[in-house]
Design an enzyme around this catalytic site. Structure first.
Site, PDB file in Angstrom:
ATOM      1  N   CYS A   1      -0.615  -2.107   0.752  1.00 44.36           N
ATOM      2  CA  CYS A   1      -0.342  -0.934  -0.169  1.00 44.36           C
ATOM      3  C   CYS A   1      -1.515  -0.496  -1.055  1.00 44.36           C
ATOM      4  O   CYS A   1      -1.832  -1.403  -2.159  1.00 44.36           O
ATOM      5  CB  CYS A   1       0.908  -0.767  -0.779  1.00 44.36           C
ATOM      6  SG  CYS A   1       1.391   0.523  -1.676  1.00 44.36           S
ATOM      7  N   TRP A   2      -2.083   0.601  -1.022  1.00 42.17           N
ATOM      8  CA  TRP A   2      -3.265   0.933  -1.897  1.00 42.17           C
ATOM      9  C   TRP A   2      -2.591   1.288  -3.478  1.00 42.17           C
ATOM     10  O   TRP A   2      -3.229   1.520  -4.340  1.00 42.17           O
ATOM     11  CB  TRP A   2      -4.045   2.170  -1.763  1.00 42.17           C
ATOM     12  CG  TRP A   2      -4.861   1.773  -0.516  1.00 42.17           C
ATOM     13  CD1 TRP A   2      -4.997   0.768   0.344  1.00 42.17           C
ATOM     14  CD2 TRP A   2      -5.779   3.001   0.325  1.00 42.17           C
ATOM     15  NE1 TRP A   2      -5.738   0.970   1.479  1.00 42.17           N
ATOM     16  CE2 TRP A   2      -6.312   2.339   1.335  1.00 42.17           C
ATOM     17  CE3 TRP A   2      -6.123   4.142  -0.126  1.00 42.17           C
ATOM     18  CZ2 TRP A   2      -7.339   2.748   2.178  1.00 42.17           C
ATOM     19  CZ3 TRP A   2      -7.241   4.825   0.457  1.00 42.17           C
ATOM     20  CH2 TRP A   2      -7.732   4.119   1.765  1.00 42.17           C
ATOM     21  N   GLU A   3      -1.401   1.538  -3.442  1.00 41.57           N
ATOM     22  CA  GLU A   3      -0.342   1.905  -4.563  1.00 41.57           C
ATOM     23  C   GLU A   3      -1.010   3.336  -5.338  1.00 41.57           C
ATOM     24  O   GLU A   3      -1.139   3.734  -6.433  1.00 41.57           O
ATOM     25  CB  GLU A   3      -0.719   0.994  -5.551  1.00 41.57           C
ATOM     26  CG  GLU A   3      -0.312  -0.327  -5.146  1.00 41.57           C
ATOM     27  CD  GLU A   3      -0.570  -1.624  -6.100  1.00 41.57           C
ATOM     28  OE1 GLU A   3      -0.775  -1.225  -7.143  1.00 41.57           O
ATOM     29  OE2 GLU A   3      -0.046  -2.716  -5.773  1.00 41.57           O
TER      30      GLU A   3
END
Ligand code: SF4
Ligand code: SF4
Length: 160
Positions: A42-44
């Site tokens: 997840c790149w957030e």
């Protein structure tokens, strides 16, 4: 802080699936609810959190800053055009609600303020900040903005 989905709130609309740049928000083929298939990737970016019309997506804090028992809640309020993050430490000492603007622009259309911006200068490109970050998170007019400093209140939400 990777995302996860509360199945009871998700209606399977697929907006998070469409917007996720990592292609890790997927639809469960049996229950037709979204889930993050690979939280480690997840790149957030929180695009999915902002896009979800049902506040079904939440985030898990990392143990180093939010050890067991912390709570991070996300509330999206389209009427006010804000997304609010409420963070409570496990000892209850820190209880912060941070605000960020969301867009209600229809899908496929540019956010007008960004479209109106001129091209970033070389100084901006070399900066550690993202393009216009201080301006858009409003750090340049008196520090962090909270619900209280903006005279807003969270709508009643569902807590788990
Ligand atoms: S936060 Fe961004 S990268 Fe992570 S699941 Fe949501 S849209 Fe995808
Ligand atoms: S955007 Fe929200 S409601 Fe729609 S599929 Fe994703 S988690 Fe479910």
């Amino acid at each position: 802080m990777p995302t996860f989905v509360y199945m009871t709130r998700c209606d399977g609309c697929g907006q998070c699936v469409d917007i996720c740049p990592s292609d890790i928000m997927h639809m469960d083929s049996v229950v037709r609810r979204a889930y993050n298939i690979e939280p480690n990737m997840c790149w957030e970016c929180y695009s999915c959190v902002k896009a979800c019309p049902h506040n079904a997506i939440d985030v898990r804090g990392y143990a180093d800053f939010a050890p067991l028992g912390h709570s991070v809640r996300v509330q999206r309020d389209e009427e006010k055009g804000v997304i609010a993050w409420r963070i409570i430490f496990r000892n209850g000492e820190k209880d912060m609600t941070l605000l960020a603007p969301i867009t209600t622009k229809p899908w496929g259309q540019a956010i007008p303020q960004l479209a109106d911006e001129s091209e970033p200068s070389q100084e901006m490109r070399d900066s550690q900040h993202l393009f216009n970050e201080p301006k858009y998170i409003r750090l340049d007019d008196g520090g962090l903005h909270t619900l209280e400093s903006n005279g807003l209140k969270l709508k009643a939400g569902v807590y788990y």
